[in-house]
Design a protein around this motif. Structure first.
Motif, PDB file in Angstrom:
ATOM      1  N   THR A 105       0.849  -1.189   0.000  1.00 42.98           N
ATOM      2  CA  THR A 105       0.000   0.000   0.000  1.00 42.98           C
ATOM      3  C   THR A 105       0.891   1.248   0.000  1.00 42.98           C
ATOM      4  N   VAL A 106       0.458   2.255  -0.740  1.00 40.76           N
ATOM      5  CA  VAL A 106       1.281   3.462  -0.919  1.00 40.76           C
ATOM      6  C   VAL A 106       0.454   4.698  -0.609  1.00 40.76           C
ATOM      7  N   SER A 107       0.945   5.507   0.317  1.00 38.67           N
ATOM      8  CA  SER A 107       0.346   6.816   0.598  1.00 38.67           C
ATOM      9  C   SER A 107       1.230   7.893  -0.030  1.00 38.67           C
ATOM     10  N   VAL A 108       0.636   8.749  -0.841  1.00 38.15           N
ATOM     11  CA  VAL A 108       1.346   9.887  -1.423  1.00 38.15           C
ATOM     12  C   VAL A 108       1.140  11.089  -0.513  1.00 38.15           C
ATOM     13  N   ILE A 109       2.233  11.768  -0.152  1.00 41.21           N
ATOM     14  CA  ILE A 109       2.167  12.921   0.747  1.00 41.21           C
ATOM     15  C   ILE A 109       2.771  14.122   0.026  1.00 41.21           C
ATOM     16  N   ILE A 110       1.971  15.172  -0.138  1.00 37.89           N
ATOM     17  CA  ILE A 110       2.403  16.355  -0.888  1.00 37.89           C
ATOM     18  C   ILE A 110       2.203  17.592  -0.010  1.00 37.89           C
ATOM     19  N   PRO A 111       3.281  18.179   0.529  1.00 38.25           N
ATOM     20  CA  PRO A 111       3.133  19.456   1.233  1.00 38.25           C
ATOM     21  C   PRO A 111       2.994  20.586   0.209  1.00 38.25           C
ATOM     22  N   VAL A 112       2.080  21.512   0.457  1.00 36.44           N
ATOM     23  CA  VAL A 112       1.859  22.589  -0.506  1.00 36.44           C
ATOM     24  C   VAL A 112       1.782  23.934   0.211  1.00 36.44           C
ATOM     25  N   TYR A 113       2.268  24.953  -0.479  1.00 29.74           N
ATOM     26  CA  TYR A 113       2.104  26.332  -0.003  1.00 29.74           C
ATOM     27  C   TYR A 113       2.077  27.244  -1.221  1.00 29.74           C
ATOM     28  N   ASN A 114       0.935  27.875  -1.462  1.00 32.28           N
ATOM     29  CA  ASN A 114       0.758  28.756  -2.628  1.00 32.28           C
ATOM     30  C   ASN A 114       1.252  28.070  -3.903  1.00 32.28           C
ATOM     31  N   SER A 115       0.723  26.880  -4.139  1.00 34.65           N
ATOM     32  CA  SER A 115       1.200  26.013  -5.221  1.00 34.65           C
ATOM     33  C   SER A 115       0.224  25.932  -6.390  1.00 34.65           C
TER      34      SER A 115
ATOM     35  N   VAL B  23      -3.926   9.669  -1.476  1.00 37.55           N
ATOM     36  CA  VAL B  23      -3.134  10.868  -1.738  1.00 37.55           C
ATOM     37  C   VAL B  23      -3.515  11.903  -0.688  1.00 37.55           C
ATOM     38  N   ILE B  24      -2.526  12.379   0.049  1.00 42.18           N
ATOM     39  CA  ILE B  24      -2.751  13.359   1.111  1.00 42.18           C
ATOM     40  C   ILE B  24      -2.039  14.652   0.736  1.00 42.18           C
ATOM     41  N   VAL B  25      -2.799  15.718   0.557  1.00 40.28           N
ATOM     42  CA  VAL B  25      -2.255  17.049   0.291  1.00 40.28           C
ATOM     43  C   VAL B  25      -2.330  17.847   1.586  1.00 40.28           C
ATOM     44  N   VAL B  26      -1.179  18.321   2.053  1.00 36.09           N
ATOM     45  CA  VAL B  26      -1.124  19.082   3.308  1.00 36.09           C
ATOM     46  C   VAL B  26      -0.883  20.544   2.963  1.00 36.09           C
ATOM     47  N   ASP B  27      -1.924  21.347   3.086  1.00 37.00           N
ATOM     48  CA  ASP B  27      -1.815  22.766   2.753  1.00 37.00           C
ATOM     49  C   ASP B  27      -1.283  23.546   3.953  1.00 37.00           C
ATOM     50  N   ASP B  28      -0.152  24.211   3.742  1.00 33.79           N
ATOM     51  CA  ASP B  28       0.547  24.912   4.822  1.00 33.79           C
ATOM     52  C   ASP B  28       0.119  26.382   4.872  1.00 33.79           C
ATOM     53  N   ALA B  29      -1.214  26.584   5.000  1.00 32.32           N
ATOM     54  CA  ALA B  29      -1.798  27.929   5.117  1.00 32.32           C
ATOM     55  C   ALA B  29      -1.590  28.766   3.855  1.00 32.32           C
ATOM     56  N   SER B  30      -1.916  28.200   2.706  1.00 34.58           N
ATOM     57  CA  SER B  30      -1.810  28.933   1.440  1.00 34.58           C
ATOM     58  C   SER B  30      -2.783  30.109   1.415  1.00 34.58           C
ATOM     59  N   THR B  31      -2.412  31.131   0.632  1.00 29.95           N
ATOM     60  CA  THR B  31      -3.272  32.302   0.468  1.00 29.95           C
ATOM     61  C   THR B  31      -3.806  32.418  -0.955  1.00 29.95           C
TER      62      THR B  31
ATOM     63  N   ASP C 183      -5.318  29.929  -4.552  1.00 26.01           N
ATOM     64  CA  ASP C 183      -6.383  28.940  -4.739  1.00 26.01           C
ATOM     65  C   ASP C 183      -5.863  27.500  -4.772  1.00 26.01           C
ATOM     66  N   THR C 184      -4.774  27.251  -4.061  1.00 20.88           N
ATOM     67  CA  THR C 184      -4.206  25.901  -3.983  1.00 20.88           C
ATOM     68  C   THR C 184      -5.244  24.874  -3.519  1.00 20.88           C
ATOM     69  N   ARG C 185      -5.981  25.199  -2.484  1.00 22.09           N
ATOM     70  CA  ARG C 185      -6.938  24.230  -1.934  1.00 22.09           C
ATOM     71  C   ARG C 185      -8.052  23.914  -2.931  1.00 22.09           C
ATOM     72  N   ASP C 186      -8.485  24.896  -3.703  1.00 25.45           N
ATOM     73  CA  ASP C 186      -9.523  24.654  -4.712  1.00 25.45           C
ATOM     74  C   ASP C 186      -9.042  23.664  -5.763  1.00 25.45           C
ATOM     75  N   ILE C 187      -7.770  23.773  -6.138  1.00 19.22           N
ATOM     76  CA  ILE C 187      -7.205  22.840  -7.119  1.00 19.22           C
ATOM     77  C   ILE C 187      -7.135  21.438  -6.530  1.00 19.22           C
ATOM     78  N   ALA C 188      -6.705  21.333  -5.287  1.00 14.63           N
ATOM     79  CA  ALA C 188      -6.634  20.010  -4.639  1.00 14.63           C
ATOM     80  C   ALA C 188      -8.004  19.341  -4.601  1.00 14.63           C
ATOM     81  N   ARG C 189      -9.047  20.131  -4.425  1.00 10.64           N
ATOM     82  CA  ARG C 189     -10.401  19.565  -4.334  1.00 10.64           C
ATOM     83  C   ARG C 189     -10.922  19.048  -5.677  1.00 10.64           C
ATOM     84  N   GLU C 190     -10.221  19.326  -6.765  1.00 15.21           N
ATOM     85  CA  GLU C 190     -10.600  18.769  -8.062  1.00 15.21           C
ATOM     86  C   GLU C 190     -10.257  17.274  -8.150  1.00 15.21           C
ATOM     87  N   PHE C 191      -9.474  16.783  -7.214  1.00 15.03           N
ATOM     88  CA  PHE C 191      -8.968  15.412  -7.239  1.00 15.03           C
ATOM     89  C   PHE C 191      -9.488  14.647  -6.023  1.00 15.03           C
ATOM     90  N   PRO C 192      -9.538  13.319  -6.107  1.00 12.32           N
ATOM     91  CA  PRO C 192     -10.033  12.513  -4.981  1.00 12.32           C
ATOM     92  C   PRO C 192      -8.976  12.293  -3.913  1.00 12.32           C
TER      93      PRO C 192
END
Length: 350
Positions: free
Chosen positions: A21-31, A52-60, A62-71
């Motif tokens: 089993t594989v967990s993908v971990i992607i830290p993001v900030y204003n990405s 797939v886990i996207v960890v948003d580091d308090a972006s300002t 629309d990073t989070r909106d893009i992440a929500r396009e994916f499961p």
């Protein structure tokens, strides 16, 4: 909507092989510029992805909106804490036996995960496999980015094999490594992966391979590049002093740094007379020749004209790194808490 692949067994003759089993971990900030391309590449991997886990580091942006396009699973921080804290949060939230770490400005090739897992399967003493940047960028943003990718590709390629350093831009790690060695040092906002690799080396091996490749969106503006290098290089001395074993991978050798310093130091000598006019150019040539392999690589890839530009930028980068390292060394002398946490060494595996 894109779907995650299933965790399913493979049959090879009479032998049942269970895919980890594989967990993908992607830290993001204003990405917002790169995250969509990164996630599209993740879901195009040939090996099944568990989560797939996207960890948003308090972006300002629309990073989070893009992440929500994916499961994927989106974790959002209240304040910016840096990549070490973001990765740690992703590790704690994940369930996979293998953890596939990606920076949000990286798009791995479809076989990247498969190739990393093959190394981990065939070499049980290896806990971490990381890869290299492709020469082709995620987005072509001009000559400064081309410089960065050429240099980044070269020094990683030069160090392919078993190494002491871990680089988490594109990296697959066994979960057990974090269980036994500990998580990333959240005091560090740079070199946190280097510090982790030094602790990991007491117990497991690490492999840098050219079979795990990602396209990278690198710095394309010289001013931003130099500011980033100055900030990151301030931790070079504290992290190096805390290393328990031999020095790990270094992107820049001491000869290059020393000859780079000779170029500006020779400029005032020109005032002594016209006979000294060629001196800065001589030391610039000496600087370019300090790493013959790099010089040949740049000439082969882009030709003489680009090589002149490459070494002009490279000189500025080396001088900035030297200045940042000097400032960081002085900060560490004045405040011993500036640098990595003094973690207790782990007992080697028996």
């Amino acid at each position: 909507m894109r779907q995650c692949s299933d965790h399913s067994p493979l049959r090879s003759g009479e032998v049942l092989i269970m895919r980890p089993t594989v967990s993908v971990i992607i830290p993001v900030y204003n990405s917002s510029k790169t995250l969509r391309a990164c996630l599209e590449a993740v879901y195009a991997q040939r090996h099944p992805i568990t989560e797939v886990i996207v960890v948003d580091d308090a972006s300002t942006d629309d990073t989070r909106d893009i992440a929500r396009e994916f499961p994927c699973r989106l974790l959002v921080a209240d304040q910016n804490m840096g990549p070490a804290a973001a990765r740690n949060r992703g590790i704690r939230a994940s369930t996979g036996e293998m953890l596939f770490f990606l920076d949000s400005d990286c798009a791995p090739e479809p076989d990247a995960l498969d190739n990393a897992l093959a190394i981990l399967r065939d070499q049980p003493d290896v806990a971490c496999v990381h890869g290299i940047y492709a020469l082709q960028p995620m987005f072509d943003d001009g000559p400064v980015e081309a410089y960065r990718l050429l240099h980044g590709h070269y020094w990683r390629l030069r160090n392919v094999g078993r190494v002491r350093t871990t680089l988490f831009a594109v990296c697959v790690t066994r979960r057990v490594a974090f269980t036994e060695v500990g998580l990333f040092d959240e005091k560090l906002r740079a070199s946190e992966d280097v510090e982790f690799g030094d602790r990991l080396a007491d117990r497991y091996a690490t492999v840098l391979t050219d079979t795990v490749v990602c396209r990278h969106d690198d710095d394309s503006h010289l001013g931003k590049l130099l500011r980033k290098q100055f900030g990151r290089s301030q931790l070079l001395v504290p992290v190096a002093l805390a290393e328990r074993g031999p020095a790990g991978i270094r992107a820049n050798g001491p000869a290059g740094l020393l000859t780079a310093l000779l170029v500006p130091l020779s400029v005032p000598v020109v005032l002594l007379g016209p006979v000294f006019l060629p001196l800065p150019a001589f030391f610039f040539g000496l600087f370019a020749a300090a790493d013959p392999g790099l010089l040949r690589f740049v000439l082969r890839q882009r030709g003489p004209a680009f090589a002149v530009f490459f070494y002009g930028v490279h000189l500025l980068v080396q001088l900035t790194i030297a200045a940042g390292a000097a400032v960081g060394g002085l900060r560490h002398l004045a405040d011993r808490d500036f640098g990595p946490t003094r973690m207790a060494p782990v007992e080697p595996r028996r």
